[in-house]
Design a protein around this motif. Structure first.
Motif, mmCIF file in Angstrom:
data_model
loop_
_atom_site.group_PDB
_atom_site.id
_atom_site.type_symbol
_atom_site.label_atom_id
_atom_site.label_comp_id
_atom_site.label_asym_id
_atom_site.label_seq_id
_atom_site.Cartn_x
_atom_site.Cartn_y
_atom_site.Cartn_z
ATOM 1 N N TYR A 1 11.400 -67.039 -66.370
ATOM 2 C CA TYR A 1 12.964 -67.481 -66.028
ATOM 3 C C TYR A 1 13.154 -67.046 -64.750
ATOM 4 O O TYR A 1 14.004 -67.770 -63.832
ATOM 5 N N CYS A 2 12.593 -65.483 -64.242
ATOM 6 C CA CYS A 2 12.969 -65.223 -62.801
ATOM 7 C C CYS A 2 11.795 -66.053 -61.994
ATOM 8 O O CYS A 2 11.895 -65.941 -61.015
ATOM 9 N N GLU B 1 8.898 -65.178 -61.040
ATOM 10 C CA GLU B 1 8.173 -64.427 -60.164
ATOM 11 C C GLU B 1 7.460 -63.338 -61.063
ATOM 12 O O GLU B 1 7.961 -62.939 -62.206
ATOM 13 N N ARG C 1 7.115 -59.364 -61.941
ATOM 14 C CA ARG C 1 8.032 -58.364 -61.759
ATOM 15 C C ARG C 1 7.265 -57.090 -62.449
ATOM 16 O O ARG C 1 6.408 -57.277 -63.207
ATOM 17 N N GLU C 2 7.795 -55.803 -61.971
ATOM 18 C CA GLU C 2 7.076 -54.746 -62.352
ATOM 19 C C GLU C 2 7.209 -54.420 -63.759
ATOM 20 O O GLU C 2 8.180 -54.725 -64.480
ATOM 21 N N GLU D 1 7.941 -52.034 -65.527
ATOM 22 C CA GLU D 1 8.807 -51.114 -66.019
ATOM 23 C C GLU D 1 10.380 -52.069 -66.702
ATOM 24 O O GLU D 1 11.059 -51.397 -66.966
ATOM 25 N N GLU D 2 10.183 -53.096 -66.109
ATOM 26 C CA GLU D 2 11.632 -54.066 -66.275
ATOM 27 C C GLU D 2 11.406 -54.610 -67.607
ATOM 28 O O GLU D 2 12.334 -55.196 -68.041
ATOM 29 N N VAL E 1 15.536 -55.312 -67.806
ATOM 30 C CA VAL E 1 16.141 -54.981 -66.421
ATOM 31 C C VAL E 1 15.852 -56.176 -65.623
ATOM 32 O O VAL E 1 15.003 -55.892 -64.748
ATOM 33 N N GLY E 2 16.701 -57.210 -65.766
ATOM 34 C CA GLY E 2 16.329 -58.279 -64.961
ATOM 35 C C GLY E 2 17.000 -59.337 -65.437
ATOM 36 O O GLY E 2 18.171 -58.993 -65.690
ATOM 37 N N CYS E 3 16.612 -60.434 -65.985
ATOM 38 C CA CYS E 3 17.244 -61.681 -66.387
ATOM 39 C C CYS E 3 17.811 -61.442 -67.656
ATOM 40 O O CYS E 3 18.583 -62.188 -68.337
ATOM 41 N N ARG E 4 17.048 -60.505 -68.431
ATOM 42 C CA ARG E 4 17.654 -59.984 -69.901
ATOM 43 C C ARG E 4 17.102 -61.175 -70.848
ATOM 44 O O ARG E 4 17.677 -61.148 -71.881
ATOM 45 N N LYS E 5 15.961 -61.867 -70.473
ATOM 46 C CA LYS E 5 15.809 -63.266 -71.316
ATOM 47 C C LYS E 5 14.666 -62.711 -71.977
ATOM 48 O O LYS E 5 13.711 -62.088 -71.673
#
Ligand SMILES: [Zn+2]
Lengths: 119, 216
Positions: free
Chosen positions: A8-9, A11, A13-14, A16-17, A62-66
């Motif tokens: 969804y983002c 890209e 991502r770490e 941890e998110e 911790v991001g788009c929460r999808k």
């Protein structure tokens, strides 16, 4: 520390998110009232826990929460692909029975989604 | 005070005429932890912009985009991680999730804006939430600002990876923040009210080596 591709983002991502949320593609029985205790128990509690290819849900907490799906090898921990909810995996373990989901026709997975993990 | 857009949804202005003092989420922190003034050696400068109007927009991109264009003459950023400002630079809208955007406007504008957006959206499937009371904006400037962020967030803030006009929700120390880059020189942190004290004190501590100062 490693990166996971969020479909969804769009890209990497770490890690941890993200949080893992268990096995994917578990369809809720259409008519729970007519389920036997065993069928309902299977749906609620029993998971495949395979060694090798596994499809699981993760959430980009911790991001788009999808929520989205990951095809992961449980023996090597390699993430083979990530794909959106409602889509079907392009990588499956042919030695096991096919998934019993297929509600909507699978949308084509963009090629850049296939690369699930980057060191 | 209570205006309604339609019969189903009651909206109300969180800013009242009553003489009630309002305090920034950092008010207590300023008193307790202090705020060192920036000097000529400060390579990082922190500046809070409290009391702005924050609205969370949720719904389909097409209807929200139409409403935002007609009400604010701004388009909705469709690309993930993108952040758009209006010509004045005072209003911004940021992609948060495929069906969620954060709209930040000058404080006091948000109630009328919310009502006008609701009117423009009509029967569409959407939600608008005033989250202004729950978060604050902290600006970070100075030549060491990005270096300070490197110590604080897990996201890669290298200009190649984090160009102007990008914004992400990510992990800051042990908290979550929205990190945005409105210009070459300025970073913005949208911080939850309850984490504002923690983030502020983390920045002061991590920024000590850059002579961080707080502009008030
Ligand atoms: Zn995401």
């Amino acid at each position: 520390m490693f990166y996971i591709y969020c479909p969804y983002c769009g890209e990497h991502r770490e890690e941890e998110e993200f949080h893992p949320k268990g096995e994917a593609h578990i369809a809720r029985p259409a008519d729970p009232e007519s389920c036997s205790d065993e069928e309902w128990g299977d749906y609620l509690f029993f998971r495949t826990n395979p060694r090798g290819i596994h499809h699981e849900m993760w959430v980009h907490a911790v991001g788009c929460r999808k929520f989205f799906n990951i095809t992961r090898n449980t023996a090597t921990y390699a993430i083979l692909e990530t794909y959106r909810m409602g889509e079907q995996p392009s990588i499956t373990d042919d030695t096991r029975e096919p998934l019993e989901v297929a509600q909507t026709p699978t949308e084509t997975t963009p090629a850049d989604n296939l690369e699930g993990v980057r060191a | 005070m209570s205006n309604t857009v339609d019969d189903k949804i009651k909206t109300f202005d969180t800013r009242t005429d009553a003489n009630v003092p309002i305090e920034s989420p950092l008010a207590y922190t300023y008193r307790r932890s202090g705020a060192p003034a920036p000097d000529k050696n400060s390579k990082a400068v922190l500046h809070e912009r409290p009391f702005l109007g924050h609205l969370t927009l949720r719904g389909g991109a097409i209807v929200l985009d139409e409403a935002l264009r007609s009400v604010l003459d701004m388009s909705l950023p469709a690309e993930p991680q993108s952040l758009l400002f209006d010509a004045s630079g005072e209003r911004s809208v940021q992609w948060i999730s495929p069906d969620e955007w954060l709209l930040i406007v000058p404080g006091g504008e948000e109630f009328e804006l919310e009502n006008r957006l609701r009117e423009a959206l009509g029967d569409a499937h959407f939600a608008i939430t005033n989250v202004g009371g729950g978060q604050t904006v902290v600006d970070l400037e100075g030549e060491a600002a990005s270096e300070l962020l490197m110590k604080s967030v897990i996201y890669d803030v290298h200009p190649q990876h984090f160009p102007v006009g990008k914004g992400v929700t990510t992990v800051f120390a042990k908290a979550s923040v929205i990190l945005r880059r409105p210009s070459e020189t300025r970073w913005e942190l949208v911080v939850r009210r309850s984490f504002a004290d923690y983030v502020y004190r983390w920045l002061l501590d991590a920024g000590a080596e850059y002579g961080i100062g707080v502009q008030r």
